[in-house]
Design a protein around this motif. Structure first.
Motif, PDB file in Angstrom:
ATOM      1  N   PRO A 156      76.385 -84.368 -31.119  1.00  0.00           N
ATOM      2  CA  PRO A 156      75.440 -85.300 -31.745  1.00  0.00           C
ATOM      3  C   PRO A 156      74.470 -85.897 -30.729  1.00  0.00           C
ATOM      4  O   PRO A 156      74.852 -86.235 -29.604  1.00  0.00           O
ATOM      5  CB  PRO A 156      76.350 -86.376 -32.351  1.00  0.00           C
ATOM      6  CG  PRO A 156      77.663 -85.689 -32.560  1.00  0.00           C
ATOM      7  CD  PRO A 156      77.792 -84.722 -31.421  1.00  0.00           C
TER       8      PRO A 156
ATOM      9  N   GLU B 206      85.039 -83.003 -30.709  1.00  0.00           N
ATOM     10  CA  GLU B 206      84.080 -82.784 -31.796  1.00  0.00           C
ATOM     11  C   GLU B 206      84.344 -83.701 -32.978  1.00  0.00           C
ATOM     12  O   GLU B 206      83.427 -84.044 -33.737  1.00  0.00           O
ATOM     13  CB  GLU B 206      84.076 -81.321 -32.248  1.00  0.00           C
ATOM     14  CG  GLU B 206      85.370 -80.811 -32.830  1.00  0.00           C
ATOM     15  CD  GLU B 206      86.202 -80.032 -31.835  1.00  0.00           C
ATOM     16  OE1 GLU B 206      87.000 -79.194 -32.274  1.00  0.00           O
ATOM     17  OE2 GLU B 206      86.048 -80.268 -30.616  1.00  0.00           O
ATOM     18  N   ASP B 207      85.612 -84.118 -33.146  1.00  0.00           N
ATOM     19  CA  ASP B 207      85.932 -85.084 -34.196  1.00  0.00           C
ATOM     20  C   ASP B 207      85.721 -86.515 -33.707  1.00  0.00           C
ATOM     21  O   ASP B 207      85.185 -87.356 -34.436  1.00  0.00           O
ATOM     22  CB  ASP B 207      87.381 -84.906 -34.651  1.00  0.00           C
ATOM     23  CG  ASP B 207      87.601 -83.598 -35.395  1.00  0.00           C
ATOM     24  OD1 ASP B 207      86.615 -83.052 -35.937  1.00  0.00           O
ATOM     25  OD2 ASP B 207      88.742 -83.113 -35.423  1.00  0.00           O
TER      26      ASP B 207
ATOM     27  N   LEU C 131      83.616 -87.667 -31.657  1.00  0.00           N
ATOM     28  CA  LEU C 131      82.197 -88.010 -31.581  1.00  0.00           C
ATOM     29  C   LEU C 131      81.591 -88.291 -32.948  1.00  0.00           C
ATOM     30  O   LEU C 131      80.455 -88.784 -33.027  1.00  0.00           O
ATOM     31  CB  LEU C 131      81.423 -86.873 -30.899  1.00  0.00           C
ATOM     32  CG  LEU C 131      81.787 -86.595 -29.443  1.00  0.00           C
ATOM     33  CD1 LEU C 131      80.989 -85.407 -28.913  1.00  0.00           C
ATOM     34  CD2 LEU C 131      81.552 -87.819 -28.564  1.00  0.00           C
ATOM     35  N   ARG C 132      82.335 -87.989 -34.001  1.00  0.00           N
ATOM     36  CA  ARG C 132      81.818 -88.174 -35.362  1.00  0.00           C
ATOM     37  C   ARG C 132      82.598 -89.216 -36.169  1.00  0.00           C
ATOM     38  O   ARG C 132      82.261 -89.478 -37.321  1.00  0.00           O
ATOM     39  CB  ARG C 132      81.830 -86.830 -36.094  1.00  0.00           C
ATOM     40  CG  ARG C 132      80.812 -85.845 -35.542  1.00  0.00           C
ATOM     41  CD  ARG C 132      81.032 -84.421 -36.045  1.00  0.00           C
ATOM     42  NE  ARG C 132      79.949 -83.539 -35.653  1.00  0.00           N
ATOM     43  CZ  ARG C 132      79.819 -82.987 -34.453  1.00  0.00           C
ATOM     44  NH1 ARG C 132      80.724 -83.235 -33.525  1.00  0.00           N
ATOM     45  NH2 ARG C 132      78.800 -82.203 -34.170  1.00  0.00           N
ATOM     46  N   GLU C 133      83.635 -89.781 -35.575  1.00  0.00           N
ATOM     47  CA  GLU C 133      84.418 -90.785 -36.272  1.00  0.00           C
ATOM     48  C   GLU C 133      83.635 -92.103 -36.380  1.00  0.00           C
ATOM     49  O   GLU C 133      82.709 -92.356 -35.595  1.00  0.00           O
ATOM     50  CB  GLU C 133      85.729 -91.036 -35.518  1.00  0.00           C
ATOM     51  CG  GLU C 133      86.694 -89.873 -35.516  1.00  0.00           C
ATOM     52  CD  GLU C 133      87.414 -89.711 -36.849  1.00  0.00           C
ATOM     53  OE1 GLU C 133      87.095 -90.447 -37.805  1.00  0.00           O
ATOM     54  OE2 GLU C 133      88.302 -88.839 -36.925  1.00  0.00           O
TER      55      GLU C 133
ATOM     56  N   ALA D  86      83.065 -93.984 -33.252  1.00  0.00           N
ATOM     57  CA  ALA D  86      82.323 -93.319 -32.178  1.00  0.00           C
ATOM     58  C   ALA D  86      81.215 -94.198 -31.619  1.00  0.00           C
ATOM     59  O   ALA D  86      80.849 -94.067 -30.441  1.00  0.00           O
ATOM     60  CB  ALA D  86      81.745 -91.998 -32.680  1.00  0.00           C
ATOM     61  N   GLU D  87      80.682 -95.095 -32.433  1.00  0.00           N
ATOM     62  CA  GLU D  87      79.603 -95.950 -31.952  1.00  0.00           C
ATOM     63  C   GLU D  87      80.039 -96.804 -30.763  1.00  0.00           C
ATOM     64  O   GLU D  87      79.211 -97.254 -29.962  1.00  0.00           O
ATOM     65  CB  GLU D  87      79.118 -96.860 -33.078  1.00  0.00           C
ATOM     66  CG  GLU D  87      80.169 -97.845 -33.580  1.00  0.00           C
ATOM     67  CD  GLU D  87      79.629 -98.772 -34.648  1.00  0.00           C
ATOM     68  OE1 GLU D  87      78.739 -99.580 -34.319  1.00  0.00           O
ATOM     69  OE2 GLU D  87      80.096 -98.678 -35.800  1.00  0.00           O
TER      70      GLU D  87
ATOM     71  N   GLU E 232      78.895 -76.232 -38.504  1.00  0.00           N
ATOM     72  CA  GLU E 232      78.242 -76.473 -37.220  1.00  0.00           C
ATOM     73  C   GLU E 232      77.648 -75.204 -36.612  1.00  0.00           C
ATOM     74  O   GLU E 232      76.960 -75.256 -35.604  1.00  0.00           O
ATOM     75  CB  GLU E 232      79.241 -77.092 -36.233  1.00  0.00           C
ATOM     76  CG  GLU E 232      80.366 -76.158 -35.799  1.00  0.00           C
ATOM     77  CD  GLU E 232      81.509 -76.039 -36.805  1.00  0.00           C
ATOM     78  OE1 GLU E 232      82.505 -75.364 -36.481  1.00  0.00           O
ATOM     79  OE2 GLU E 232      81.416 -76.619 -37.894  1.00  0.00           O
TER      80      GLU E 232
END
Length: 385
Positions: free
Chosen positions: A80, A235-236, A238-240, A243-244, A330
């Motif tokens: 991302p 990869e997970d 970074l999208r949870e 992640a912020e 992806e």
């Protein structure tokens, strides 16, 4: 290289349970194989497995150094945009890795061929490092293997040495899905290695990690998580939703964020582009590359995939084997099809372990399918001759 039959140790299940190897059976199916083994010569191990693994690892690190400076390539690898700086800073800070596993196709007749690099959350470490060594000793003592039989296996010693390089002034947290016997067992084994290296450790379910008002990650006792091994893919992560907080948190993660590049199957076309014709590599391209469409015998893989999901085998332009799953949005890569070691309908994949930057062990899994999956069985090995 050959596969042989051996007498099953009568008490191996009790021994497995006694050392926490409760996942020797999974999903109602046997996972550990005690009545067979793969035999290698020392020359095969050193020349066909150990040396190529270290050379490919060094090549992969060179690619990471280039990718972190190329936002377009990180986007190509489905990292991302808002997380690319986290990955870049992790590499530039020299964040330490722990381990990884190269999966090779090898049949004893030519160079081993890289299938993929499990560089972020590889499992089967306990059975590779510990339980198959116990198997070796038992079979030597029983006379089933010669007294001078050996094993490519200094994994545990390498892990303890690697853990010793991490700071010891904070609790070393280990996070995993603890409801999974395999994940919990893997984390518990690595924790034991960390303890032997002098760390204070604590296991927690990854779903129990909290965040305080300053974006610091915390455990169930509201202690700051300063150092954390996580058996959960980048990869997970970074999208949870959490992640912020990753770019602002001070947590040192093991594996580090830059492993998001190496654990991505997009590394396969990049490494082929870097070293075309390398004896241990297979031609590989991103699926939208015209050269991928020209490959009549190939394997199509998602950039992110676990346990062989969403993989397709293509022979003479026809799909002959495929698996279902939740991956693929992806993007995909296409890699040339190669032969696996096969005997009596069992296909073997060799996992060469890297700890730090050193190749230090081998674990083999076999399956009736050419696509290694979550029910693939682990078979021990020995060096004889």
């Amino acid at each position: 290289m050959k596969r042989i039959a051996l007498a099953e140790r009568p008490d191996w299940r009790e021994k497995a349970e006694a050392v926490g190897f409760g996942f020797h059976e999974m999903y109602g199916e046997p996972y550990w194989v005690d009545d067979a083994a793969y035999l290698f010569t020392l020359a095969e191990i050193e020349e066909a497995i150990e040396d190529p693994a270290e050379a490919l690892h060094a090549l992969c690190l060179d690619i990471v150094a280039d990718v972190v400076r190329d936002p377009a390539m990180m986007t190509r690898l489905a990292i991302p945009d808002e997380m690319q700086d986290l990955v870049r800073r992790s590499w530039e800070a020299g964040d330490k890795p722990l381990y990884g596993r190269f999966d090779f196709a090898y049949d004893g007749t030519g160079p081993a061929k890289l299938l993929e690099y499990n560089a972020d959350t590889p499992t089967s470490i306990f059975e590779s490092a510990f339980f198959q060594y116990n198997w070796l000793i038992d079979n030597i003592e029983a006379g089933a293997l010669p007294e001078d039989a050996d094993q490519f296996n200094s994994i545990q010693e390498a892990l303890i040495e690697a853990f010793a390089a991490f700071p010891k002034d904070a609790i070393f947290h280990f996070a995993a899905y603890t409801e999974s016997d395999e994940d919990r067992g893997t984390a518990a084994y690595l924790m034991d290695c960390a303890v032997q290296a002098g760390h204070r450790t604590e296991l927690l379910d990854i779903r129990q990690i909290g965040v305080d008002a300053t974006s610091r990650f915390t455990d169930l006792s509201d202690r700051t998580i300063d150092l954390c091994f996580k058996l959960y893919p980048w990869e997970d992560m970074l999208r949870e939703p959490f992640a912020e907080h990753l770019p602002r948190a001070s947590t040192q993660w093991v594996e580090p964020p830059w492993k998001a590049i190496l654990s991505n199957k997009g590394i396969l076309p990049l490494i082929w582009e870097r070293a075309p014709g390398h004896p241990n590599l297979l031609p590989a391209y991103f699926a939208d590359d015209p050269r991928a469409c020209e490959m009549e015998n190939a394997v199509k893989k998602p950039l992110h995939s676990r346990e062989g999901e969403n993989v397709t085998v293509i022979e003479n332009g026809v799909e002959t084997e495929t698996t279902e799953g939740d991956y693929g949005t992806e993007g995909f890569v296409v890699q040339e099809l190669t032969r696996l070691f096969e005997t009596d309908g069992r296909h073997a994949v060799l996992g060469a372990w890297i700890v730090g930057e050193t190749a230090c062990g081998l674990g083999l899994r076999e399956d009736s399918s050419r696509i290694t999956r979550n029910l693939s069985r682990f078979v021990p090995h020995a060096i004889v001759g």
